[in-house]
Design an enzyme around this catalytic site. Structure first.
Site, PDB file in Angstrom:
ATOM      1  N   THR A  60      37.700  37.243  45.371  1.00 31.76           N
ATOM      2  CA  THR A  60      36.826  38.161  44.499  1.00 31.76           C
ATOM      3  C   THR A  60      36.152  38.434  45.952  1.00 31.76           C
ATOM      4  OG1 THR A  60      34.939  35.723  46.762  1.00 31.76           O
ATOM      5  CG2 THR A  60      35.078  35.358  43.959  1.00 31.76           C
ATOM      6  N   TYR A  61      36.691  38.639  46.803  1.00 30.72           N
ATOM      7  CA  TYR A  61      36.789  39.588  48.147  1.00 30.72           C
ATOM      8  C   TYR A  61      37.034  41.195  47.308  1.00 30.72           C
ATOM      9  CZ  TYR A  61      37.631  35.692  51.239  1.00 30.72           C
ATOM     10  OH  TYR A  61      37.697  34.496  52.378  1.00 30.72           O
ATOM     11  N   SER A  62      35.661  41.823  46.845  1.00 29.13           N
ATOM     12  CA  SER A  62      35.146  43.011  47.001  1.00 29.13           C
ATOM     13  C   SER A  62      35.810  43.065  45.186  1.00 29.13           C
ATOM     14  CB  SER A  62      35.902  44.506  47.488  1.00 29.13           C
ATOM     15  OG  SER A  62      34.972  44.408  48.618  1.00 29.13           O
ATOM     16  N   MET A  63      35.625  42.047  44.607  1.00 30.48           N
ATOM     17  CA  MET A  63      36.316  42.244  43.389  1.00 30.48           C
ATOM     18  C   MET A  63      37.571  42.788  43.101  1.00 30.48           C
ATOM     19  SD  MET A  63      33.894  40.795  41.423  1.00 30.48           S
ATOM     20  CE  MET A  63      34.681  40.838  40.019  1.00 30.48           C
TER      21      MET A  63
END
Length: 348
Positions: A60-63
């Site tokens: 999920t970090y920066s998609m």
């Protein structure tokens, strides 16, 4: 750099882990950091040169961009390190693009492996609890990933003590791979996990990976009683994790006093305090720039004296809470009797 065992495994990881939440700078993560590939390459290189062999990221970090940047930065050195990522968070708009269902986990690992440019992840962590998916489904899917060779070890994150213990019990009952670690928020101004999670980890041999050791920048050195809301800090834009500021200022005063005596930064002392906690396996540090990273990397060299540790412990101590104070009170007579037994034991 020192190395510690990962849970009950034979795997050794550096006591500092480099976290990549600052990589990518998309969505809500823009307030945390905007590190692109060139800077990511340099920061990862500094970590490797310092002896860090443990790197953490999440889908999920920066998609997903954080995984991509980290994978490229590691390049051919990927086999030298322990690589961790996570699954659970929302990665799309559909109803099944989130959670810990078998489908989401299977899709998640394949997507992460592609972005990271590798064929396995050393530590695959669930990013939190999913109230809609039975533990049996989640743990069976994770066990299948280990058996398929896509994942080597399992970890959890952001679980309550009862949730973690239930998962460990199901894994033991059904002969499934267990969680070897839990990644939790812990800092000298956020010691809540000491109430329930720390005793559980010590009892069951679960390693602790610490996230946000500087309390979202509160312990980064820019916050003081006179400068309570520095505008250029991450916490000014993204007030997370929540802290009790009344206690926080007292802790900052104690940290600053130790920092002045040791000619170190407040951040370095705060990290050193965590590394002195017996339950800590590795502390996840992130950095927006090289100066921050170099200061963090110096933390393992700072050995606090017993007097300094006592000073910091007293300033940051949790207020008594039930049933903890009752458990301590009721154990006193048992511990006293044990002391008497040792004292008057016959000499052999």
């Amino acid at each position: 750099m020192n190395y510690r065992s990962l849970g009950r495994t034979g795997l050794r990881v550096s006591e500092l882990c480099f976290g990549t939440m600052t990589f990518g700078g998309e969505g809500v993560y823009k307030a945390i950091g905007t590190t692109e590939q060139a800077d990511g390459d340099r920061l990862v290189g500094l970590c490797l040169d310092a002896g860090i062999n443990f790197f953490d990221t999440a889908d999920t970090y920066s998609m997903g961009r954080a995984e991509q940047i980290l994978g490229k930065a590691l390049g051919a050195r990927r086999k030298e390190i322990v690589l961790a990522t996570k699954v659970r968070g929302r990665v799309g708009t559909g109803p099944n693009a989130v959670g810990l269902s078998r489908g989401h986990i299977m899709d998640g690992i394949d997507a992460s492996l592609k972005r990271l440019g590798t064929d396995y992840v050393d530590l695959y962590q669930i990013h939190g609890f999913d109230a809609l998916t039975p533990w049996e489904e989640t743990l069976r899917a994770l066990d299948d990933l280990v058996r398929a060779g896509k994942v080597r070890y399992l970890g959890a994150s952001n679980l309550a003590a009862w949730q973690l213990m239930k998962a460990l019990g199901i894994s033991e009952r059904d002969h499934l791979e267990r969680f070897q670690t839990i990644q939790s928020y812990y800092s000298i101004v956020g010691r809540d996990l000491e109430r329930e999670l720390v005793p559980l980890m010590q009892s069951e041999g679960v390693g602790l990976l610490v996230w946000s050791p500087l309390a979202g920048g509160f312990l980064g050195g820019k916050f003081t009683r006179d400068q309570r809301k520095p505008g250029e800090t991450r916490r000014a834009q993204f007030n997370f994790p929540p802290i009790d500021e009344t206690r926080g200022w007292a802790v900052l005063d104690a940290l600053a006093e130790v920092a002045r005596k040791r000619e170190a930064s407040v951040a370095r002392v705060a990290l050193a305090w965590l590394l002195h906690q017996p339950v800590t396996t590795s502390v996840v540090v992130g950095a927006r720039d090289e100066a921050q990273l170099r200061d963090n990397l110096a933390a393992p060299e700072l050995k606090l004296t017993p007097e300094e540790r006592a000073q910091l412990d007293q300033a940051s101590a949790l207020p008594p809470e039930y049933p903890g104070w009752m458990v301590t009170l009721q154990q006193r007579d048992r511990l006293e009797s044990l002391s008497l037994e040792k004292r008057f034991a016959p000499v052999k």
